[in-house]
Design a protein around this motif. Structure first.
Motif, PDB file in Angstrom:
ATOM      1  N   ASP A 183      55.512  -4.076 -11.162  1.00  0.00           N
ATOM      2  CA  ASP A 183      54.722  -5.072 -11.895  1.00  0.00           C
ATOM      3  C   ASP A 183      53.325  -4.566 -12.213  1.00  0.00           C
ATOM      4  N   LEU A 184      52.713  -3.903 -11.221  1.00  0.00           N
ATOM      5  CA  LEU A 184      51.328  -3.473 -11.400  1.00  0.00           C
ATOM      6  C   LEU A 184      51.228  -2.416 -12.484  1.00  0.00           C
ATOM      7  N   GLN A 191      53.370  -2.029 -14.903  1.00  0.00           N
ATOM      8  CA  GLN A 191      53.651  -2.720 -16.163  1.00  0.00           C
ATOM      9  C   GLN A 191      52.388  -3.395 -16.686  1.00  0.00           C
ATOM     10  N   ALA A 192      51.670  -4.048 -15.764  1.00  0.00           N
ATOM     11  CA  ALA A 192      50.448  -4.742 -16.164  1.00  0.00           C
ATOM     12  C   ALA A 192      49.461  -3.744 -16.760  1.00  0.00           C
ATOM     13  N   MET A 235      56.636  -2.213 -25.158  1.00  0.00           N
ATOM     14  CA  MET A 235      56.802  -2.036 -23.714  1.00  0.00           C
ATOM     15  C   MET A 235      58.198  -1.491 -23.404  1.00  0.00           C
ATOM     16  N   LEU A 284      58.946   2.124 -22.347  1.00  0.00           N
ATOM     17  CA  LEU A 284      58.784   2.604 -20.977  1.00  0.00           C
ATOM     18  C   LEU A 284      60.091   2.533 -20.198  1.00  0.00           C
ATOM     19  N   MET A 332      49.934  -8.706 -23.183  1.00  0.00           N
ATOM     20  CA  MET A 332      51.121  -9.254 -22.541  1.00  0.00           C
ATOM     21  C   MET A 332      50.768  -9.910 -21.219  1.00  0.00           C
ATOM     22  N   PHE A 383      52.847 -11.498 -17.843  1.00  0.00           N
ATOM     23  CA  PHE A 383      54.185 -11.328 -17.290  1.00  0.00           C
ATOM     24  C   PHE A 383      54.648 -12.568 -16.535  1.00  0.00           C
ATOM     25  N   ASN A 439      50.617 -10.906 -11.753  1.00  0.00           N
ATOM     26  CA  ASN A 439      50.533  -9.571 -11.151  1.00  0.00           C
ATOM     27  C   ASN A 439      49.122  -9.004 -11.212  1.00  0.00           C
ATOM     28  N   PRO A 440      48.141  -9.719 -10.612  1.00  0.00           N
ATOM     29  CA  PRO A 440      46.793  -9.128 -10.592  1.00  0.00           C
ATOM     30  C   PRO A 440      46.806  -7.827  -9.788  1.00  0.00           C
ATOM     31  N   PHE A 441      45.908  -6.913 -10.170  1.00  0.00           N
ATOM     32  CA  PHE A 441      45.773  -5.681  -9.397  1.00  0.00           C
ATOM     33  C   PHE A 441      45.147  -6.009  -8.048  1.00  0.00           C
ATOM     34  N   ARG A 488      42.559 -11.199 -18.123  1.00  0.00           N
ATOM     35  CA  ARG A 488      42.622  -9.741 -18.148  1.00  0.00           C
ATOM     36  C   ARG A 488      43.178  -9.265 -19.490  1.00  0.00           C
TER      37      ARG A 488
END
Lengths: 306, 294
Positions: free
Chosen positions: A192-193, A195-196, B88, B91, B124, B126, B130-132, B193
């Protein structure tokens, strides 16, 4: 029957037996469970006992001769004499381990990044195969190989015995551990990370350096420290590369280097009280070093956010 | 001419794809946006994973500053299709896309187009927040920093968080980890973000499926609010959500080929959301919406 008086089943009269009645084989199952628990406990004890004995031996024999003097002076010329210490060995061990870490950590991390970013890359299976094989190579043989390649003047580079040759052999021992543990840690970073990061317009190197590596940093540090601890405790590969010395050596090449393990080997092989006492204290020092590194590694691992 | 169309006109020397009948405004409330301003066009888009065709021959237009919802049963390829809109899918190993996706008149799959640039314009959000594992500030500043932005970051972070309706909740704890926020806040952080990179299209892949109803409501309100500035395409499993937020709805279904044991996603129809939900042309759409299958 009215709606507001719910039916309460009577445990005596119902067609289902009471909960206090157990099935016929319940007693046997409980017994097997207890036996298995006991067997597992014994197995754990058997696994822990050798470690406990080892620690006890080293502590009880090494604590006495271990002192400030041991850490700050070098060994007397004669093994018969008591007192003195392993300063030269401690310096050598830390020096060679440090140089080995400088060599193996960047290389190992790079290989691990390659393996996680290109798991099916052309060289991935080769890298994995060689790291697996290298983990199993006898460490004395690593020393022999480095001797032939770096130390020996005939066929090798002719650097002679010394810090660099010793560090090179330690780096070879540490490298597969760094690669494997780092690969595991990088794999734990949620997809996920990445992808983000890609979704925000990151390029592959940006995603790797700004997201994957920082997210895995605590785990990577743990793996690296454990590899360093492993390297610091090695003796066999140093016999043919560092050779050993009786004074503090700060040169990178050109002079044989001392090592705690090598000094212990020498001390134990002499029939004299002083040398043997110092060897026990040396073992105690090594355990302190590796244990300290492992504890630091665990503390960092606990701070991990993934 | 409507000033909003000027960018599209400047970038697009070729004439716009002909607007199909279904795009012509049917109701009075659409009359003021006429002529329809097309932001993204899909033309015969198919996605394959190796030999398997995930989505086949999808063509439709995404209108500027509107919310387009993609709905349909599981496995109909709506998420896959969404991910073709900002490349995307590049990938995913083995994934190939055919057909064309045109953004502001440019084919985003053209050889000279850098997929990274596409993703900076088409952001995008998700399914799972999904924050870092970084601070709230660093999360929002991540995208701009990738592009080398150093000055004005504070203002940009504040503006993005305000735009994502999160500023008031986090302005005193910008240095705390993004993971310390609740799920709904994390998702709004992810929206902030995405906004910070200054995209004009935002893709959302089931952005509320991991959130509770109250957090969902906030995100939906935010989306409606954002639609004045951004073009939003949202994939959702929740038909009520599509009905609540979207201007237009595309309904996808799974085309089963029993001989080849193949399941391929296809677009059944796309229309104004009202029309899809009350007066669908295709019986399959009505069947899905009324709960007869799916």
């Amino acid at each position: 029957m009215s709606v507001d008086t719910p039916v309460r089943p009577d445990p005596e009269a119902g067609d289902r037996p009471s909960l206090t009645v157990t099935t016929p084989n319940a007693r046997r199952r409980a017994l097997i469970s207890r036996i298995m628990s006991g067997a597992l406990f014994l197995a754990v004890m058997a696994a822990v006992t050798p470690l406990a004995i080892l620690l006890w031996q080293t502590l009880s024999n090494g604590w006495g001769p271990f002192s400030w003097e041991f850490l700050t002076t070098i060994e007397p010329l004669s093994y018969r004499e008591t007192g003195g210490g392993y300063l030269h060995g401690i310096v050598g061990t830390l020096y060679m381990t440090g140089v080995a870490a400088l060599i193996s950590v960047p290389l190992g991390l790079a290989a691990a990044v390659y393996l996680t970013e290109r798991p099916k890359g052309r060289y991935a299976s080769i890298v994995r195969f060689f790291t697996d094989v290298m983990t199993g190579v006898p460490s004395v043989f690593v020393g022999l190989a480095v001797y032939a390649l770096l130390v020996s003047g005939s066929g090798g580079l002719g650097l002679g015995f010394g810090t660099l040759a010793g560090a090179a052999s330690l780096a070879i021992i540490m490298l597969p551990i760094v690669v494997r543990s780092s690969e595991e840690m990088l794999r734990l970073v949620p997809g996920d990370l990445k992808q983000a990061a890609y979704g925000l317009g990151a390029r592959q190197w940006q995603a790797t350096f700004k997201v994957t590596l920082p997210a895995a940093a605590p785990g990577l540090t743990t793996g690296v420290i454990l590899a360093v601890a492993r390297g610091a405790g090695e003796t066999a590969p140093l016999i043919l590369t560092a050779l050993g010395a009786r004074e503090v050596v700060l040169r990178l090449t050109g002079a044989p280097q001392a090592d705690i393990g090598l000094l212990m080997l020498d001390g134990f092989r002499q029939p004299f009280e002083g040398g043997i006492e110092r060897a026990w204290a040396g073992g105690f020092t090594l355990i302190l070093i590796t244990l300290g590194l492992s504890i630091i590694a665990r503390m960092i691992a606990r701070r991990s956010q993934i | 001419m409507d000033p909003r169309t000027s960018t599209a006109r400047d970038l697009d020397p070729a004439p716009m794809a002909p607007i199909r009948a279904e795009h012509r405004p049917a109701s009075a409330e659409d009359a003021d946006t006429s002529p329809v301003d097309v932001h993204v066009t899909l033309d015969e888009v198919s996605v394959h994973y190796g030999p398997f065709t995930a989505v086949r021959d999808v063509s439709f237009d995404v209108h500027r500053n509107s919310i387009t919802a993609l709905i349909g049963p599981s496995g109909c390829g709506k998420s896959t299709l969404l991910r073709t809109l900002n490349r995307m899918n590049d990938l995913v190993p083995g994934a190939t896309t055919s057909g064309s996706v045109t953004y502001n008149g440019e084919d985003i799959y053209a050889e000279e187009v850098d997929p990274v640039e596409v993703r900076r314009r088409i952001g995008m959000v998700f399914q799972k927040p999904n924050p870092f594992p970084k601070s709230i500030y660093d999360n929002v500043a991540f995208g701009p920093r990738l592009n080398g932005t150093k000055r004005g970051l504070d203002e940009l972070v504040e503006h993005s968080l305000q735009r994502a309706a999160l500023w008031d909740e986090v302005k005193d704890k910008l240095s705390q980890s993004g993971l310390s926020l609740s799920g709904g806040q994390q998702q709004r952080l992810c929206i902030a973000r995405a906004i910070a990179v200054n995209p004009d299209v935002i893709l959302m892949d089931e952005p509320c499926s991991a959130l509770d109803p109250i957090a969902t409501l906030r995100i939906e309100e935010l989306m409606k609010d954002m639609a004045s500035e951004y073009t939003i395409v949202i994939v959702t499993h929740n038909m009520q959500q599509a009905a609540r937020v979207s201007d237009r709805t595309a309904f996808f279904t799974v085309d089963m080929d029993n001989e080849r044991q193949d399941r391929t996603g296809v677009l059944v129809e796309i229309d104004q959301t009202d029309t899809i939900f009350t007066n669908a042309t295709d019986p399959r759409t009505e069947g899905y919406i009324t709960g007869r299958f799916g």
